[in-house]
Motif scaffolding. Structure first.
Motif, PDB file in Angstrom:
ATOM      1  N   GLY A  58      -0.755  12.003  -1.046  1.00  0.00           N
ATOM      2  CA  GLY A  58      -1.281  10.828  -1.735  1.00  0.00           C
ATOM      3  C   GLY A  58      -1.877   9.874  -0.723  1.00  0.00           C
ATOM      4  O   GLY A  58      -2.107  10.222   0.435  1.00  0.00           O
ATOM      5  N   PHE A  85       1.740   6.850  -7.009  1.00  0.00           N
ATOM      6  CA  PHE A  85       0.628   7.653  -7.519  1.00  0.00           C
ATOM      7  C   PHE A  85       0.429   8.958  -6.747  1.00  0.00           C
ATOM      8  O   PHE A  85      -0.652   9.551  -6.821  1.00  0.00           O
ATOM      9  N   LYS A  86       1.450   9.414  -6.024  1.00  0.00           N
ATOM     10  CA  LYS A  86       1.343  10.674  -5.282  1.00  0.00           C
ATOM     11  C   LYS A  86       1.290  11.857  -6.240  1.00  0.00           C
ATOM     12  O   LYS A  86       1.623  11.741  -7.433  1.00  0.00           O
ATOM     13  N   LEU A  94      -4.184  -3.817  -7.504  1.00  0.00           N
ATOM     14  CA  LEU A  94      -3.014  -3.068  -7.994  1.00  0.00           C
ATOM     15  C   LEU A  94      -1.686  -3.710  -7.606  1.00  0.00           C
ATOM     16  O   LEU A  94      -0.620  -3.170  -7.934  1.00  0.00           O
ATOM     17  N   TYR A 109      -5.925   8.250  -3.769  1.00  0.00           N
ATOM     18  CA  TYR A 109      -5.215   8.666  -4.975  1.00  0.00           C
ATOM     19  C   TYR A 109      -4.896   7.469  -5.870  1.00  0.00           C
ATOM     20  O   TYR A 109      -4.995   7.556  -7.096  1.00  0.00           O
ATOM     21  N   TYR A 110      -4.474   6.326  -5.267  1.00  0.00           N
ATOM     22  CA  TYR A 110      -4.205   5.192  -6.168  1.00  0.00           C
ATOM     23  C   TYR A 110      -5.489   4.509  -6.618  1.00  0.00           C
ATOM     24  O   TYR A 110      -5.493   3.806  -7.634  1.00  0.00           O
ATOM     25  N   GLU A 130       0.818  -1.209   0.000  1.00  0.00           N
ATOM     26  CA  GLU A 130       0.000   0.000   0.000  1.00  0.00           C
ATOM     27  C   GLU A 130       0.855   1.263   0.000  1.00  0.00           C
ATOM     28  O   GLU A 130       0.528   2.243  -0.681  1.00  0.00           O
ATOM     29  N   LEU A 134       2.559   1.788  -3.479  1.00  0.00           N
ATOM     30  CA  LEU A 134       1.569   2.304  -4.430  1.00  0.00           C
ATOM     31  C   LEU A 134       1.256   3.773  -4.151  1.00  0.00           C
ATOM     32  O   LEU A 134       1.089   4.573  -5.082  1.00  0.00           O
ATOM     33  N   ALA A 135       1.174   4.144  -2.872  1.00  0.00           N
ATOM     34  CA  ALA A 135       0.901   5.540  -2.524  1.00  0.00           C
ATOM     35  C   ALA A 135       2.000   6.459  -3.023  1.00  0.00           C
ATOM     36  O   ALA A 135       1.736   7.569  -3.488  1.00  0.00           O
ATOM     37  N   ARG A 195      -6.150   7.073  -9.631  1.00  0.00           N
ATOM     38  CA  ARG A 195      -5.152   7.087 -10.694  1.00  0.00           C
ATOM     39  C   ARG A 195      -4.764   5.695 -11.169  1.00  0.00           C
ATOM     40  O   ARG A 195      -4.434   5.505 -12.338  1.00  0.00           O
ATOM     41  N   GLY A 196      -4.785   4.729 -10.262  1.00  0.00           N
ATOM     42  CA  GLY A 196      -4.412   3.372 -10.631  1.00  0.00           C
ATOM     43  C   GLY A 196      -5.586   2.543 -11.112  1.00  0.00           C
ATOM     44  O   GLY A 196      -5.490   1.845 -12.125  1.00  0.00           O
ATOM     45  N   ILE A 211       0.491   8.278 -13.414  1.00  0.00           N
ATOM     46  CA  ILE A 211       1.639   8.660 -12.586  1.00  0.00           C
ATOM     47  C   ILE A 211       1.885  10.156 -12.785  1.00  0.00           C
ATOM     48  O   ILE A 211       2.254  10.589 -13.870  1.00  0.00           O
TER      49      ILE A 211
END
Length: 500
Positions: free
Chosen positions: A133, A123-124, A433, A137-138, A116, A119-120, A141-142, A467
């Motif tokens: 983030g 995608f910050k 993810l 956010y993920y 986690e 991933l944060a 964005r993800g 990203i």
């Protein structure tokens, strides 16, 4: 009111038993296997990245908070009254065996925490204070699911900066009034509440950098103080230590339960209280992890995994040993913080009650700051309007004041259930993810094998959309460090060439 509280307790137990617990354990094992037991294999890297140099911007200032400051923000939220009251409750309900399941949950959850927070970081996004983030956010964005991010953000805001922070304030008030022997003084909770609310306002209205500077000072101080206090208690009962370890491991399987708890309830209590304390997979710590300026997303994944261990194997374990070496008979043990207080006072005398009050204040106040930051990051995800943020800060201060003077049972029951929903939402997202996180880990370990200090840029994963940062090496490492890194890379290539 009692009927509502009972309904919330029943609803929360069913949610955790039939939905959250299987997902937490199942995904934790999957992440552990797929990552090659990253939470154990890369422990040396966790300590190395904790003190990593913070990349700077063109103006020479740090791009955002450092890896260590992000660690202390998340630790400030993790290390709170749950480490004292929560562990006491787990032992009172599930016996010594609950401690084993808290330990096991921390190890398995370490893999979830790595996923986690990595991933944060990936995608910050940038903001005026540096980076922000987290799961919302993920998810946007993800997973391309902004609706899911908003749902998560709302749950977190209700749960952490409002419910949990009011509970932390309530614990400060209860502990201070008890240590002063002034439980009947109706005016004292208001005085304490106003003081804590003012201190909270002074910090949170200063932004994330002020929060980072305060937690950077408080977290090591409170951890050291509590550790020393616990070591004194254990030292005075050192003859009990072998028996305590035996009880933890034998009673974990339901044999000779002190309080008559069934095996399943011991497991549920240990896992639930463990997750409440170390927050692995819950989706809270990634909000702090995303704020750090690092050169590779995996670095903060490793740092936040270390945070899980710091919380459970150090702070929670000290509480468990304080109780178990001091209170051999748990059949009549009280739940919560009273069990820890009784164990300390029975061993060290009344002065330890005052010392514990100071430590609890540091624990609870730092948790309020960490909880606040989690909410701020998610408020900014929902809306960029600065007026909303100012209103949020005001409401947090009011919640701290209110929590100091009202009862806490109903809020505890409500927050416990909401925490389960929050964990479930986040775990679904990181499960979907996780393939990206495994690719990040592979990239990081490859660069380490090449002798490099890993640097990630988004052209290393050109197929991943969403990203926002990680544009190029210069923006990631800073204008000064990129020259140094190129020299190091050239020296490494020359060394390899000479060996051939």
């Amino acid at each position: 009111m009692d009927a509502v509280n009972d309904w919330l307790l029943t609803w929360g137990d069913r949610l955790w038993t039939w939905m959250v617990l299987p997902v937490v354990v199942g995904l934790g094992i999957y992440f552990t296997v797929r990552s090659g037991v990253v939470q154990f294999r890369l422990i040396p890297e966790m300590f190395r990245t904790l003190t990593d140099k913070t990349p700077r911007g063109d103006d020479g200032r740090p791009q955002s908070v450092s890896a260590f400051q992000a660690f202390t923000i998340s630790a400030a939220s993790r290390v709170g009254v749950g480490n004292i009251a929560g562990v006491g409750t787990a032992i009172a309900l599930g016996g010594p065996g609950a401690v084993f399941w808290m330990w096991l949950m921390a190890f398995v959850g370490g893999a979830s925490s790595f996923i986690e927070s990595s991933l944060a970081q990936l995608f910050k996004v940038r903001d005026s204070d540096g980076f922000r983030g987290g799961p919302a956010y993920y998810m946007e964005r993800g997973l391309k699911a902004r609706w899911m991010g908003i749902v998560f953000a709302v749950i977190l805001i209700v749960c952490f900066p409002f419910a949990f922070s009011s509970l932390q304030a309530n614990t400060i008030t209860a502990t201070v009034t008890a240590s002063m022997g002034a439980e009947s003084a109706a005016w004292l909770p208001w005085v304490i509440g106003v003081a804590v609310a003012l201190l909270t306002a002074l910090v949170v209205f200063g932004g994330v950098r002020r929060i980072a500077s305060v937690t950077q000072m408080l977290v090591p101080l409170m951890a050291l103080a509590y550790l020393l206090l616990g070591l004194v208690v254990v030292g005075l009962h050192i003859d009990r230590l072998p028996a305590v370890f035996a009880e933890i491991f034998t009673q974990a399987w339901g044999f000779n339960e002190v309080v008559g708890a069934a095996f399943g309830y011991i497991v549920l209590t240990g896992v639930r209280r463990g997750m409440f304390s170390n927050e692995a997979g819950l989706g809270s710590a990634p909000n702090a992890g995303a704020s750090a300026a690092v050169t590779h997303p995996v670095k903060q994944g490793l740092v936040q995994t270390l945070g899980v261990y710091f919380d459970t194997f150090l702070v929670c374990s000290i509480t468990a040993f304080i109780i178990l070496v001091s209170v051999p008979d748990l059949s009549t043990a009280t739940r919560g913080i009273g069990l820890t207080q009784g164990a300390l006072v029975g061993t060290l005398g009344e002065w330890s009650n005052i010392a514990l009050s100071v430590i609890i204040f540091l624990l609870a106040f730092s948790s309020i700051l960490g909880n606040y930051y989690y909410g701020e990051s998610n408020i900014e995800f929902i809306t960029p309007h600065r007026g909303v943020l100012a209103g949020y800060r005001t409401l947090v201060v009011i919640a701290v004041l209110a929590g100091s003077v009202v009862g806490a049972d109903l809020v505890w029951s409500f927050a416990d259930g909401v925490m389960g929903l929050m964990a479930l939402t986040n775990l679904i997202a990181i499960g979907l993810l996780s393939g990206i996180a495994f690719r990040l880990l592979k990239d990081y370990t490859w660069q380490r094998r090449e002798g490099r200090d890993p640097v990630f840029t988004r052209d290393r994963m050109p197929d991943i959309d969403g990203i926002a940062v990680w544009e190029d090496e210069l923006s990631v490492t800073g204008p000064i460090d990129v020259v140094t890194r190129r020299r190091q890379s050239q020296k490494h290539r020359d060394h390899l060439q000479s060996e051939r």
